[in-house]
Design a protein around this motif. Structure first.
Motif, PDB file in Angstrom:
ATOM      1  N   PRO A 110      81.081   3.783 -87.721  1.00 54.38           N
ATOM      2  CA  PRO A 110      80.407   5.006 -88.625  1.00 54.38           C
ATOM      3  C   PRO A 110      79.363   4.677 -89.470  1.00 54.38           C
ATOM      4  O   PRO A 110      78.368   5.357 -89.857  1.00 54.38           O
ATOM      5  N   GLN A 111      79.342   3.238 -90.007  1.00 52.11           N
ATOM      6  CA  GLN A 111      78.434   2.964 -90.812  1.00 52.11           C
ATOM      7  C   GLN A 111      77.228   2.115 -90.177  1.00 52.11           C
ATOM      8  O   GLN A 111      76.394   1.712 -91.120  1.00 52.11           O
ATOM      9  N   ALA A 113      74.582   3.546 -88.399  1.00 47.43           N
ATOM     10  CA  ALA A 113      73.488   4.049 -88.807  1.00 47.43           C
ATOM     11  C   ALA A 113      72.806   4.039 -90.106  1.00 47.43           C
ATOM     12  O   ALA A 113      73.547   4.091 -91.171  1.00 47.43           O
ATOM     13  N   TYR A 114      71.646   3.283 -90.214  1.00 50.26           N
ATOM     14  CA  TYR A 114      71.128   2.918 -91.362  1.00 50.26           C
ATOM     15  C   TYR A 114      70.816   4.174 -92.519  1.00 50.26           C
ATOM     16  O   TYR A 114      71.188   4.146 -93.788  1.00 50.26           O
ATOM     17  N   ALA A 115      70.531   5.515 -91.901  1.00 51.29           N
ATOM     18  CA  ALA A 115      70.299   6.509 -92.838  1.00 51.29           C
ATOM     19  C   ALA A 115      71.390   7.180 -93.416  1.00 51.29           C
ATOM     20  O   ALA A 115      71.425   7.557 -94.495  1.00 51.29           O
ATOM     21  N   THR A 116      72.776   6.836 -92.847  1.00 50.68           N
ATOM     22  CA  THR A 116      73.778   7.390 -93.546  1.00 50.68           C
ATOM     23  C   THR A 116      74.814   6.352 -93.770  1.00 50.68           C
ATOM     24  O   THR A 116      76.144   6.752 -94.131  1.00 50.68           O
ATOM     25  N   ARG A 117      74.296   5.109 -93.888  1.00 51.70           N
ATOM     26  CA  ARG A 117      75.298   4.109 -94.277  1.00 51.70           C
ATOM     27  C   ARG A 117      75.792   4.213 -95.671  1.00 51.70           C
ATOM     28  O   ARG A 117      75.065   4.595 -96.553  1.00 51.70           O
ATOM     29  N   ASP A 118      77.090   4.062 -95.996  1.00 54.81           N
ATOM     30  CA  ASP A 118      77.772   3.927 -97.129  1.00 54.81           C
ATOM     31  C   ASP A 118      78.303   2.397 -97.671  1.00 54.81           C
ATOM     32  O   ASP A 118      78.880   1.769 -96.900  1.00 54.81           O
ATOM     33  N   LYS A 211      70.300   1.507 -84.105  1.00 55.86           N
ATOM     34  CA  LYS A 211      70.303   2.598 -85.330  1.00 55.86           C
ATOM     35  C   LYS A 211      70.680   2.076 -86.546  1.00 55.86           C
ATOM     36  O   LYS A 211      70.588   2.667 -87.594  1.00 55.86           O
TER      37      LYS A 211
END
Length: 215
Positions: A110-111, A113-118, A211
């Protein structure tokens, strides 16, 4: 006829392909009919899991159950030791992958994707994976299995190691690799069926990691 239902990027499908090729077992590989999660696939495989196998009308899901079935159904090239105690040690290695290392690696997906990475989740994930690699190092330091042979328990590790290295490069995932684990990884790649699978598997990994790049 032996049919495997799989998806290109799935770790456990890659693991199963390594086993089948090492056993020189002919198989047909198909995507889930109707797509993963479809009613058509559930009609064939009630669990909905991937991979799943149909062998002469016999359906089985869960990669470890399939691996042990293949060991018994196609025994000419054995991938489990002969003694009870050594088989138990091989299963201990398998479970350490399937219940500890691989779930920690999967938690990084889930981490990607660059846009939503935590960033904090990536750091925490790297720490957990490193912890499991340290535990694996202890197992390897007392490994009683013949390292000149490829065992069922080796096959999942080869694919998970590839993902960890890919996440290091794409996400700056912080990983502490014990030397004995990096040696084990290099040793696994000396088996041609593993090296060939990792080459064939690379495009699916690359596509998934697209992504991870800034837009």
């Amino acid at each position: 006829m032996l049919t495997i239902y799989s998806m290109p990027v799935a770790v456990y499908c890659a693991k199963l392909r390594i086993i089948l090729r090492h056993k020189a077992t002919a198989f047909e590989e198909l995507p889930p009919p109707g797509g993963y999660g479809s009613d058509a696939y559930y009609a064939l495989v009630p669990s909905g899991n991937l991979p799943a196998m149909i062998h002469d009308g016999f359906m089985l899901s869960d990669s470890e159950a399939i691996a042990e079935y293949l060991e018994e159904a196609f025994p000419d090239i054995s991938m489990l030791p002969q003694s009870v105690k050594l088989r138990a040690k091989a299963r201990e290695f398998s479970r350490s992958h399937d219940t500890r290392l691989e779930p920690a690696v999967r938690a990084i997906y889930p981490q990607v994707a660059y846009a939503t990475r935590d960033a904090n989740a990536v750091i925490a994930g790297g720490a957990l994976i490193s912890k499991h690699l340290s535990s694996l190092a202890l197992l390897l330091s007392a490994n009683p299995l013949d390292t000149n042979r490829l065992w069922l328990c080796d096959c999942g590790f080869a694919v998970s190691f590839a993902w960890i290295k890919a996440f290091e490069a794409a996400l700056d995932l912080p990983i502490n690799w014990p030397e004995i684990v990096t040696d084990y990884d290099a040793h696994l790649q000396s088996f041609h069926v593993i090296a060939e699978e990792l080459v064939a598997y690379q495009p699916a990994m690359d596509a998934y990691l697209e992504k991870a790049k800034p837009s």
